[in-house]
Design an enzyme around this catalytic site. Sequence first.
Site, short mmCIF file in Angstrom:
data_model
loop_
_atom_site.label_atom_id
_atom_site.label_comp_id
_atom_site.label_asym_id
_atom_site.label_seq_id
_atom_site.Cartn_x
_atom_site.Cartn_y
_atom_site.Cartn_z
N CYS A 25 2.32 -15.33 40.67
CA CYS A 25 2.45 -13.85 39.82
C CYS A 25 3.68 -12.55 39.69
O CYS A 25 3.24 -11.68 40.22
CB CYS A 25 1.53 -14.32 38.61
SG CYS A 25 2.36 -13.50 37.50
N CYS B 257 -1.15 -7.77 36.91
CA CYS B 257 -3.08 -8.01 35.96
C CYS B 257 -3.76 -7.30 37.31
O CYS B 257 -4.38 -7.85 38.50
CB CYS B 257 -3.41 -8.73 35.41
SG CYS B 257 -1.68 -9.56 34.15
N CYS C 214 -6.66 -10.13 38.63
CA CYS C 214 -6.15 -12.02 38.78
C CYS C 214 -6.16 -11.70 39.93
O CYS C 214 -5.25 -11.00 40.85
CB CYS C 214 -4.62 -11.53 37.78
SG CYS C 214 -4.51 -13.49 38.15
N CYS D 89 -6.79 -27.25 28.80
CA CYS D 89 -5.74 -26.35 28.31
C CYS D 89 -5.45 -25.97 29.97
O CYS D 89 -6.34 -26.16 31.00
CB CYS D 89 -6.96 -24.39 28.21
SG CYS D 89 -8.40 -25.44 27.46
N CYS E 177 -4.07 -26.96 25.08
CA CYS E 177 -3.82 -25.73 25.14
C CYS E 177 -2.96 -25.39 26.01
O CYS E 177 -2.86 -25.63 27.22
CB CYS E 177 -5.55 -25.08 25.12
SG CYS E 177 -5.03 -23.38 25.26
N CYS F 143 -5.57 -18.45 20.52
CA CYS F 143 -6.37 -18.21 21.45
C CYS F 143 -6.43 -17.48 21.94
O CYS F 143 -5.54 -16.90 22.97
CB CYS F 143 -6.98 -19.65 22.25
SG CYS F 143 -8.38 -18.92 23.56
N ARG G 97 -15.59 -18.19 23.27
CA ARG G 97 -15.98 -18.40 23.68
C ARG G 97 -16.48 -18.06 25.27
O ARG G 97 -16.20 -16.86 25.67
CB ARG G 97 -14.58 -19.35 24.58
CG ARG G 97 -15.34 -20.03 26.39
CD ARG G 97 -13.64 -21.07 26.66
NE ARG G 97 -13.25 -22.06 25.57
CZ ARG G 97 -12.24 -21.92 24.82
NH1 ARG G 97 -10.75 -20.89 25.40
NH2 ARG G 97 -11.81 -22.46 23.76
N1 SAM Z 1 -0.49 -16.00 33.17
C1 SAM Z 1 -0.60 -16.21 31.62
C2 SAM Z 1 -1.04 -14.74 31.43
O1 SAM Z 1 -1.38 -14.04 31.47
O2 SAM Z 1 -1.91 -14.86 29.97
C3 SAM Z 1 -2.09 -16.98 32.13
C4 SAM Z 1 -3.33 -16.90 32.03
S1 SAM Z 1 -4.21 -15.68 32.47
C5 SAM Z 1 -4.51 -15.74 34.53
C6 SAM Z 1 -5.43 -15.92 31.54
C7 SAM Z 1 -6.49 -14.71 31.21
O3 SAM Z 1 -7.56 -15.46 32.13
C8 SAM Z 1 -5.44 -13.64 31.18
O4 SAM Z 1 -5.48 -13.06 30.35
C9 SAM Z 1 -7.53 -12.73 31.45
O5 SAM Z 1 -8.10 -12.64 30.32
C10 SAM Z 1 -8.27 -13.92 32.70
N2 SAM Z 1 -8.43 -13.80 33.70
C11 SAM Z 1 -7.98 -13.81 34.93
N3 SAM Z 1 -8.24 -13.38 36.26
C12 SAM Z 1 -10.28 -13.01 35.86
C13 SAM Z 1 -10.74 -12.41 36.80
N4 SAM Z 1 -10.96 -12.30 37.07
N5 SAM Z 1 -12.27 -12.59 35.54
C14 SAM Z 1 -12.46 -13.17 33.76
N6 SAM Z 1 -10.90 -13.39 33.86
C15 SAM Z 1 -9.94 -13.58 34.16
FE1 SF4 Z 2 0.37 -13.57 36.48
FE2 SF4 Z 2 -2.51 -13.30 36.80
FE3 SF4 Z 2 -1.36 -11.59 34.97
FE4 SF4 Z 2 -1.47 -14.17 34.10
S1 SF4 Z 2 -3.38 -12.46 34.66
S2 SF4 Z 2 -0.04 -12.91 33.80
S3 SF4 Z 2 -1.55 -14.67 36.39
S4 SF4 Z 2 -1.40 -11.88 37.07
#
Ligand code: SAM
Ligand code: SF4
Length: 334
Positions: free
Chosen positions: A68, A72, A75, A112, A143, A203, A275
């Site tokens: 990606c 973040c 992630c 989802c 979702c 959500c 949730r």
């Molecule tokens: N890329 C999209 C986005 O960021 O909106 C969708 C997927 S992203 C993985 C969805 C959500 O998963 C993130 O906004 C975050 O809140 C949660 N998330 C991702 N990695 C995580 C982690 N290591 N621990 C807890 N929550 C996590």
């Molecule tokens: Fe990409 Fe992970 Fe950020 Fe979603 S949370 S935008 S998958 S880096």
Amino acid sequence: MLDAGVQNEGVPANSPTADESSNLDKARKIYNLPFNDLLFRAQTVHRAHFDPNAVQMSRLLSIKTGGCAEDCGYCSQSAHYPTGLKASKLMEVERVIAEARKAKAGGATRYCMGAAWRSPKDRDMEAIVAMVGGVKALGMETCMTLGMLSPAQTASLADAGLDYYNHNVDTSERFYSEIITTRTFADRLETLANVREAGIKVCAGGILGMGETVDDRVSVLVTLANLPMAPESVPINMLIPIPGSKLADAPPVDPIDFVRTIALARILMPQSHVRLSAGRTDMTDEMQALCFFAGANSIFVGETLLTADNPGEDHDAALFRRLGLKPMELEPAQ
Ligand code: SAM
Ligand code: SF4
Ligand code: DTB
């Protein structure tokens, strides 16, 4: 209207209001109540709106994993950090539908689908729309979480019949740039507004355990509760520390503080499904029980979330038995 007295009716989400700090003060007072008073209040609100023993079950699938462009810090799927995750292309539509069928057989009522995108490319929309149609045809709620969406993209998802769109604000506006620099808090609110405008249910939630303060957590919930309409579904994630990511060594959240945050979410958003999302493998049954008592009434089921572990079916079945919980039935479509 909602009974906590800290929501603004009809105020655009991204315009500062004179009431903002007073809302934060009121919410902070609730958060800091003696624990028993806070939980009693949350449970009372919960019972006024929901069956206290029913828990909605959602199942996740990563339809496009890793690589990606966003940075973040929490992630596993960001290309900016050496997390060791192998990136893959968008999954075939038929495979997604086959996985959804298995999830339905396991008791999930909502499917989802998540993609590691900053936002979908227009060339991907045809497959995405076909996935929504195929999963809906199984009789499940759908979702998607695909990153930022334009009004044209939300319109095609709405036409496809998508029920929910997940898009988390993740943390407070103040703390946002400490965690993510490739987009802004305002970008997140804009997509949420596009989703709502298209008539798709929202959500939206956040993550605890990224080094944020209590005020940041309270602020996330005040932001969500003050959207023109509160999200139907509010995922509260506990950070799963990912080796190689920026937050690999973040200190764990105090479980009591986590439960307080769930209780505040329930009080500020009485009608939303709250949730208990990522991080359940690192929670004891007792902590989860307190979260359900505080008003959490939805979980992700299955061995995996998107890339990380989740308690499996056997563990959750035993937990539900211990607590006398039952899966929430899907409401018949109107
Ligand atoms: N890329 C999209 C986005 O960021 O909106 C969708 C997927 S992203 C993985 C969805 C959500 O998963 C993130 O906004 C975050 O809140 C949660 N998330 C991702 N990695 C995580 C982690 N290591 N621990 C807890 N929550 C996590
Ligand atoms: Fe990409 Fe992970 Fe950020 Fe979603 S949370 S935008 S998958 S880096
Ligand atoms: C949400 O708030 N939590 C889910 C869902 N929305 C998409 C994702 C949790 C991801 C946990 C880390 C992983 O599996 O990689």
